[in-house]
Design an enzyme around this catalytic site. Structure first.
Site, PDB file in Angstrom:
ATOM      1  N   HIS A   1       0.741  -1.258  -0.066  1.00 24.63           N
ATOM      2  CA  HIS A   1       0.056   0.130   0.123  1.00 24.63           C
ATOM      3  C   HIS A   1       0.969   1.151   0.049  1.00 24.63           C
ATOM      4  O   HIS A   1       1.745   1.329   1.004  1.00 24.63           O
ATOM      5  CB  HIS A   1      -1.054   0.094   1.353  1.00 24.63           C
ATOM      6  CG  HIS A   1      -1.870   1.209   1.174  1.00 24.63           C
ATOM      7  ND1 HIS A   1      -3.096   1.155   0.441  1.00 24.63           N
ATOM      8  CD2 HIS A   1      -1.904   2.339   1.660  1.00 24.63           C
ATOM      9  CE1 HIS A   1      -3.804   2.345   0.661  1.00 24.63           C
ATOM     10  NE2 HIS A   1      -3.118   3.145   1.381  1.00 24.63           N
ATOM     11  N   SER A   2       0.513   2.183  -0.946  1.00 26.11           N
ATOM     12  CA  SER A   2       1.228   3.540  -0.928  1.00 26.11           C
ATOM     13  C   SER A   2       2.791   3.158  -1.179  1.00 26.11           C
ATOM     14  O   SER A   2       3.208   2.300  -2.391  1.00 26.11           O
ATOM     15  CB  SER A   2       0.948   4.414   0.227  1.00 26.11           C
ATOM     16  OG  SER A   2       1.535   5.615   0.004  1.00 26.11           O
ATOM     17  N   PHE A   3       3.722   3.598  -0.292  1.00 27.22           N
ATOM     18  CA  PHE A   3       5.244   3.431  -0.475  1.00 27.22           C
ATOM     19  C   PHE A   3       5.212   1.832  -0.661  1.00 27.22           C
ATOM     20  O   PHE A   3       6.323   1.502  -1.245  1.00 27.22           O
ATOM     21  CB  PHE A   3       5.813   3.696   0.975  1.00 27.22           C
ATOM     22  CG  PHE A   3       7.269   3.335   0.939  1.00 27.22           C
ATOM     23  CD1 PHE A   3       8.322   3.642   0.219  1.00 27.22           C
ATOM     24  CD2 PHE A   3       7.466   2.392   1.764  1.00 27.22           C
ATOM     25  CE1 PHE A   3       9.610   3.030   0.368  1.00 27.22           C
ATOM     26  CE2 PHE A   3       8.743   2.085   2.314  1.00 27.22           C
ATOM     27  CZ  PHE A   3       9.703   2.242   1.501  1.00 27.22           C
TER      28      PHE A   3
ATOM     29  N   SER B   1      -1.488  -1.053  -4.136  1.00 31.58           N
ATOM     30  CA  SER B   1      -2.636  -0.139  -3.785  1.00 31.58           C
ATOM     31  C   SER B   1      -2.221   1.350  -3.150  1.00 31.58           C
ATOM     32  O   SER B   1      -1.240   1.379  -2.598  1.00 31.58           O
ATOM     33  CB  SER B   1      -3.093  -0.791  -2.192  1.00 31.58           C
ATOM     34  OG  SER B   1      -4.072  -0.164  -1.545  1.00 31.58           O
TER      35      SER B   1
END
Length: 252
Positions: free
Chosen positions: A94-96, A122
């Site tokens: 997720h993200s990073f 994500s």
């Protein structure tokens, strides 16, 4: 003990009855606790393992890494051990964490190891897309935190506790440094399916930036949206986990 001597993929659920192992990479500054609810939300055939990065939780005494390449090289050693058993695995970030998961899939291919059954990315634009926002890694702690707070990525209980904040800040800064220092290296698309998740109200990663992932696999690339902002992962935890479980059940 050095970071390479630690296990990077700690299981959160039993491996014995699982047919696929899901390795989850948290967002910047996050730890294994981000995914602590997932074992109860996924089918028993999916064993959840959280990637445990140094500088947080059980590895708080270790200096955090500020380079995605170093993280990937170390985590890939654990993934290689799983792949060697023949057990299928999948990656979620997720993200990073999406960048780390993507580069992990590429590293496994570079090592001539089995590809993940599916890659879940994500709340992150395609890795070769323009960033579009100014970097924040060189800001003062106060200005840096102001930016992070606007993303909604800092629990209020951490902000209210100087001691907790002091513990979290080094890892968060290292992850942001790693993300902003990342440079995509062109290569052949992956051959595993990719599920791209996004938040309908995400101002950090708008919906239009999600579709660039379609050029990064020769297999199916699906884009799915959830209600919520950049951290819909928490706001819609059950829906996200359900979508992950369903995708793994139909993956070859």
């Amino acid at each position: 003990m050095s970071t390479t001597e630690k296990s990077w993929g700690g299981p959160l659920s039993p491996l014995s009855s699982a047919t696929v192992r899901l390795f989850c990479v948290p967002y910047a500054g996050g730890g294994a606790a981000v995914f602590r609810h997932w074992p109860a939300l996924l089918p028993p055939t999916v064993a959840v393992s959280a990637i445990r990065l140094p500088g947080r939780e059980s590895r708080i005494s270790e200096p955090p890494l500020a380079d995605i390449g170093q993280m990937v090289a170390a985590v890939a050693d654990d993934l290689a051990a799983t792949a060697a058993t023949g057990q299928p695995y999948a990656l979620f970030g997720h993200s990073f964490g999406a960048l780390v998961a993507f580069e992990l899939a590429r590293e496994m291919r570079a090592r001539d190891l089995p590809a993940p059954r599916r890659l879940f990315v994500s709340a992150h634009r395609a890795p070769d897309a323009d960033v579009g926002t100014p970097p924040i890694r060189d800001l003062s702690d106060r200005d840096f935190l102001d930016k992070v707070i606007r993303y909604g990525g800092m629990p209020q209980e951490v902000l209210d506790s100087p001691d907790l904040l002091a513990m979290v800040l080094p890892a968060l800064r290292a992850d942001i440094d790693a993300a902003e220092g990342y440079r995509f290296v062109s290569g052949a698309p992956l051959d595993c399916p990719i599920s791209v998740f996004g938040g309908r109200s995400d101002s950090v990663t708008p919906q239009a930036q999600l579709y660039g992932w379609r050029s990064h696999s020769v297999a199916e690339v699906e884009v799915r949206l959830f209600d919520g902002g950049h951290f819909f992962l928490h706001d819609n935890r059950t829906a996200v986990a359900t979508a992950v479980g369903a995708a793994l059940e139909v993956s070859p």
